[in-house]
Design an enzyme around this catalytic site. Structure first.
Site, short mmCIF file in Angstrom:
data_model
loop_
_atom_site.label_atom_id
_atom_site.label_comp_id
_atom_site.label_asym_id
_atom_site.label_seq_id
_atom_site.Cartn_x
_atom_site.Cartn_y
_atom_site.Cartn_z
N LYS A 13 -9.22 1.50 -6.50
CA LYS A 13 -10.24 0.46 -5.51
C LYS A 13 -11.19 1.59 -4.93
O LYS A 13 -12.50 1.42 -5.30
CB LYS A 13 -9.74 -0.52 -4.66
CG LYS A 13 -8.79 -1.57 -5.37
CD LYS A 13 -8.24 -2.47 -4.20
CE LYS A 13 -7.45 -1.77 -3.04
NZ LYS A 13 -6.15 -1.39 -3.60
N ARG A 88 -6.35 -8.92 2.33
CA ARG A 88 -5.43 -8.61 1.94
C ARG A 88 -4.44 -9.58 1.96
O ARG A 88 -3.22 -9.41 1.38
CB ARG A 88 -4.62 -7.08 2.38
CG ARG A 88 -4.65 -6.01 1.63
CD ARG A 88 -3.96 -5.02 2.63
NE ARG A 88 -3.63 -3.81 1.75
CZ ARG A 88 -4.26 -2.77 1.51
NH1 ARG A 88 -5.51 -2.59 1.93
NH2 ARG A 88 -3.82 -1.69 0.92
N ARG A 127 -1.84 11.76 -6.25
CA ARG A 127 -2.83 11.50 -5.37
C ARG A 127 -2.87 12.64 -4.43
O ARG A 127 -1.84 12.80 -3.63
CB ARG A 127 -2.96 9.84 -4.78
CG ARG A 127 -4.11 9.96 -3.96
CD ARG A 127 -4.38 8.20 -4.01
NE ARG A 127 -3.77 7.39 -3.02
CZ ARG A 127 -4.03 6.16 -2.71
NH1 ARG A 127 -4.99 5.84 -3.39
NH2 ARG A 127 -3.34 5.49 -1.86
N ARG A 160 -0.83 11.68 1.34
CA ARG A 160 -0.75 10.88 2.42
C ARG A 160 0.43 10.49 2.46
O ARG A 160 1.30 10.35 1.89
CB ARG A 160 -1.53 9.53 2.07
CG ARG A 160 -2.93 9.21 2.75
CD ARG A 160 -3.81 8.45 2.00
NE ARG A 160 -3.17 6.97 1.91
CZ ARG A 160 -3.71 5.79 1.47
NH1 ARG A 160 -4.83 6.02 0.97
NH2 ARG A 160 -3.24 4.67 1.46
N ARG A 171 4.98 -0.69 -0.85
CA ARG A 171 3.67 -1.19 -0.68
C ARG A 171 3.33 -2.09 -1.99
O ARG A 171 2.54 -2.80 -1.68
CB ARG A 171 2.56 -0.08 -0.57
CG ARG A 171 2.53 0.60 0.68
CD ARG A 171 2.04 2.20 0.51
NE ARG A 171 0.40 2.07 0.24
CZ ARG A 171 0.01 3.10 -0.14
NH1 ARG A 171 0.63 4.18 -0.60
NH2 ARG A 171 -1.34 2.80 -0.42
P1 ADP Z 1 -4.19 1.44 -0.61
O1 ADP Z 1 -5.33 0.54 -1.32
O2 ADP Z 1 -3.96 2.82 -1.50
O3 ADP Z 1 -2.93 0.73 -0.53
P2 ADP Z 1 -5.56 1.58 2.11
O4 ADP Z 1 -6.15 2.90 2.57
O5 ADP Z 1 -6.35 0.41 1.62
O6 ADP Z 1 -4.56 2.07 0.88
O7 ADP Z 1 -4.46 0.87 3.11
C1 ADP Z 1 -3.55 1.84 3.68
C2 ADP Z 1 -2.46 0.98 4.58
O8 ADP Z 1 -3.44 0.48 5.55
C3 ADP Z 1 -1.91 -0.30 3.98
O9 ADP Z 1 -0.75 0.20 3.48
C4 ADP Z 1 -1.89 -1.09 5.29
O10 ADP Z 1 -0.69 -0.65 6.11
C5 ADP Z 1 -3.11 -0.91 6.03
N1 ADP Z 1 -4.21 -1.85 5.79
C6 ADP Z 1 -5.33 -1.37 5.27
N2 ADP Z 1 -6.05 -2.69 5.03
C7 ADP Z 1 -5.31 -3.51 5.52
C8 ADP Z 1 -5.81 -5.06 5.66
N3 ADP Z 1 -7.01 -5.46 5.38
N4 ADP Z 1 -4.68 -5.77 6.45
C9 ADP Z 1 -3.44 -5.25 6.65
N5 ADP Z 1 -3.29 -4.02 6.56
C10 ADP Z 1 -4.08 -3.13 5.91
#
Ligand code: ADP
Ligand code: ZN
Length: 214
Positions: A13, A88, A127, A160, A171
């Site tokens: 994304k 999310r 990654r 990461r 996840r």
């Molecule tokens: P990816 O899309 O690779 O999972 P992100 O950088 O979007 O990684 O998110 C990393 C972490 O940040 C998620 O696993 C979660 O813990 C937290 N996070 C990010 N966005 C949200 C959200 N909208 N609601 C809840 N947790 C979030």
């Protein structure tokens, strides 16, 4: 133009959002980046978010929703934006719909990048992210010019914390349970567009541009 990026963690994304930023000149709001920035700066929000993130769980809705809605008020969002990593959960989506409705607007496109779990697990293993500026790379698909070094700032590339294989599996489970229902939510709103995530960087970008139009 207001866009939501849907899809499992690791589906790309953030990478595809970068292409949209360049072509359509609208900013990306990435909740993951906002949290990582806050963790780096040691803010109260960062301290609250870190435990959830390292465990591969979602940060609670109440820590996320106001943050995003406030961010969308900023000047740079007035011609539109890309939301990467938000909403999310269904409650987050409902909060967003309600906040936008109050202003008489709504999301225009929800792009769902589709990939099988196994393809994602394989991809996540490669990654890498710059410890200094946050730019992302992939050991095989998007390699830096010099191994282990960021093209943009010369920082060191790292894995990461939450990209460790066990955390990735966790996840993905959280994604299927809490985030995947958003696909139907936006289908019902009539703005869902499904994109095959296996088409490669160029193929996916082209498909997205086709959907968004010139
Ligand atoms: P990816 O899309 O690779 O999972 P992100 O950088 O979007 O990684 O998110 C990393 C972490 O940040 C998620 O696993 C979660 O813990 C937290 N996070 C990010 N966005 C949200 C959200 N909208 N609601 C809840 N947790 C979030
Ligand atoms: Zn960098």
């Amino acid at each position: 133009m207001k866009i939501i990026m849907l899809g499992a963690p690791g589906a790309g994304k953030g990478t595809y959002a970068k292409g949209i930023v360049e072509k359509y000149k609208i900013p990306t709001i990435s909740t993951g980046d906002i949290f990582r920035q806050n963790i780096k700066e040691g803010t109260e929000l960062g301290k609250k978010a870190k435990g959830y993130m390292d465990a591969g769980e979602l940060v609670p809705d109440e820590l996320v929703c106001d943050l995003v809605v406030d961010r969308l008020e900023k000047d740079d969002c007035k011609n539109g934006y890309i939301l990467d990593g938000f909403p999310r959960t269904i409650p987050q989506a409902e909060a967003l719909t309600a906040a936008l409705k109050e202003k008489g607007t709504g999301i225009d496109f929800a792009l769902d990048i589709e990939m099988e779990d196994q393809a994602i697990i394989d991809r996540m293993a490669g990654r890498r992210v710059c410890a200094k500026c946050g730019e992302t790379y992939h050991a095989v698909n998007i390699p830096p010019k010099a191994e282990g070094i960021c093209d943009k700032c010369g920082g060191n590339l790292e894995i990461r914390d939450d990209d460790q294989p066990e955390t990735v599996k966790k996840r993905l489970g959280v994604y299927h349970e809490q985030t995947a229902p958003l696909i139907e939510y936006y289908r019902t709103q009539g703005i869902l567009h499904e994109v095959d995530g296996n088409l490669g960087l160029k193929g996916v970008n082209n498909k997205i541009y086709e959907i968004l139009g010139e």
